[in-house]
Every structure is written in C-alpha cells, then in structure tokens.
Design an enzyme around this catalytic site. Structure first.
Site, PDB file in Angstrom:
ATOM      1  N   HIS A  53      37.888  42.430  32.970  1.00 53.41           N
ATOM      2  CA  HIS A  53      37.928  43.415  34.050  1.00 53.41           C
ATOM      3  C   HIS A  53      38.090  42.667  35.367  1.00 53.41           C
ATOM      4  O   HIS A  53      37.623  41.532  35.521  1.00 53.41           O
ATOM      5  CB  HIS A  53      36.620  44.213  34.093  1.00 53.41           C
ATOM      6  CG  HIS A  53      36.485  45.214  33.006  1.00 53.41           C
ATOM      7  ND1 HIS A  53      35.853  46.415  33.197  1.00 53.41           N
ATOM      8  CD2 HIS A  53      36.885  45.216  31.716  1.00 53.41           C
ATOM      9  CE1 HIS A  53      35.863  47.115  32.076  1.00 53.41           C
ATOM     10  NE2 HIS A  53      36.482  46.392  31.157  1.00 53.41           N
TER      11      HIS A  53
ATOM     12  N   GLU B  87      36.628  42.939  38.210  1.00 52.53           N
ATOM     13  CA  GLU B  87      35.369  42.527  38.837  1.00 52.53           C
ATOM     14  C   GLU B  87      34.809  41.268  38.197  1.00 52.53           C
ATOM     15  O   GLU B  87      34.361  40.350  38.894  1.00 52.53           O
ATOM     16  CB  GLU B  87      34.311  43.640  38.718  1.00 52.53           C
ATOM     17  CG  GLU B  87      34.697  44.934  39.382  1.00 52.53           C
ATOM     18  CD  GLU B  87      35.340  45.934  38.436  1.00 52.53           C
ATOM     19  OE1 GLU B  87      35.097  47.132  38.605  1.00 52.53           O
ATOM     20  OE2 GLU B  87      36.094  45.519  37.525  1.00 52.53           O
TER      21      GLU B  87
ATOM     22  N   CYS C  87      32.491  49.991  36.235  1.00 56.67           N
ATOM     23  CA  CYS C  87      31.903  50.548  35.010  1.00 56.67           C
ATOM     24  C   CYS C  87      30.499  49.966  34.828  1.00 56.67           C
ATOM     25  O   CYS C  87      30.051  49.120  35.612  1.00 56.67           O
ATOM     26  CB  CYS C  87      32.790  50.196  33.809  1.00 56.67           C
ATOM     27  SG  CYS C  87      32.783  48.432  33.391  1.00 56.67           S
TER      28      CYS C  87
ATOM     29  N   CYS D  72      30.476  46.070  34.527  1.00 55.46           N
ATOM     30  CA  CYS D  72      30.724  45.379  35.794  1.00 55.46           C
ATOM     31  C   CYS D  72      29.587  45.606  36.793  1.00 55.46           C
ATOM     32  O   CYS D  72      29.190  44.682  37.502  1.00 55.46           O
ATOM     33  CB  CYS D  72      32.068  45.810  36.360  1.00 55.46           C
ATOM     34  SG  CYS D  72      33.446  45.267  35.316  1.00 55.46           S
TER      35      CYS D  72
END
Length: 148
Positions: free
Chosen positions: A46, A48, A76, A79
């Site tokens: 991801h 992040e 999410c 993260c």
C-alpha cells in the site's frame, strides 16, 4: 498533497488503485509511495506502508515522531494501524473511503483512546481531485470488464 496526487497518477498508469503517499519530516520529503499490490504481487504494498518504510530508513528509526504523512485516500485498517504503531505525528488525507477507511469512515484507529499513541488528523485536503482520480480509475476498469 500535490506530490501525493502525482504518485497516485503513477499508480493508475500501472493499473494500480490510484493512491499516493508522501512522508515529510522537518519540511523535507523523506519517503514516498504509491500502490504497488498488483505490480509487486504483495498485499502489503500500500502507498502508506511504502512511504513509511522509506521514512523509517531515512530516519534510521522505527519511531516516526515528527513525521506527517500526506495520502490521497483515507487509510485502511492495516495502514492506520501502521501509522499508530510507527508513532507518526500527523496524517493529512484527501478523500474518505466509506468501504475500507479506518480513520473516520468505518473505524477511527488514529484517535482510538485505548491506544498508547494517537495522531493528529486533517482530512479533505484536495478531496475532490483525489476522489475524481479514484472514480475515473474504477469507471475505466468497469468499462474494460464490459468490453470483454
């Protein structure tokens, strides 16, 4: 946030969900990332997490105190948990994620009083641009599926 949006566009060009993230410390960019789950075949890739990983390497520490993370989409649960565990000071994000957001939409892990760390959150920065980038990406994806 403009740099995070540019990174999100890079993700979209690779066929990834267009999310970009930029970690800043002391006014300097110390980490960047964009979604790479499909390209890397990695559920952890991801935007992040990639930006936080780069930031930790730049600082030589896992505690990211003083770091602000700019991201185009509400993080999410995975993260948001990493932001808390990494002791990130501040999160700035664009658009809400009503399906998976964990910083206000479905949950609020960033400000959960039972955690030993909470971070400052600012949302809605370049929200329209972030939302439209995501919306356009998913519209094109649906159009491609219909063509098949």
């Amino acid at each position: 946030m403009q740099q995070a949006l540019a990174l999100a566009r890079e993700a979209a060009a690779l066929g990834e969900v267009p999310v970009g993230a930029v970690a800043v410390h002391g006014g300097n960019v110390i980490g960047t990332g964009f979604n790479r789950r499909e390209v890397d075949r990695n559920p952890l890739a991801h935007a992040e997490l990639l930006a936080l990983d780069a930031a930790a390497k730049a600082l030589g520490a896992w505690r990211l105190t003083g770091v602000t993370l700019y991201v185009t989409l509400e993080p999410c649960a995975m993260c948001a948990g990493a932001l808390v565990q990494g002791r990130v000071t501040r999160l700035v994000f664009g658009t809400m994620d009503p399906k998976a957001g964990a910083v206000g939409s479905l949950y609020n892990l960033a400000e959960e009083p039972r955690h030993n760390h909470r971070l400052q959150v600012t949302s809605g920065i370049l929200a329209d641009e972030s939302r439209l980038l995501l919306k356009g990406f998913f519209e094109r994806l649906r159009d491609k599926k219909r063509e098949k």
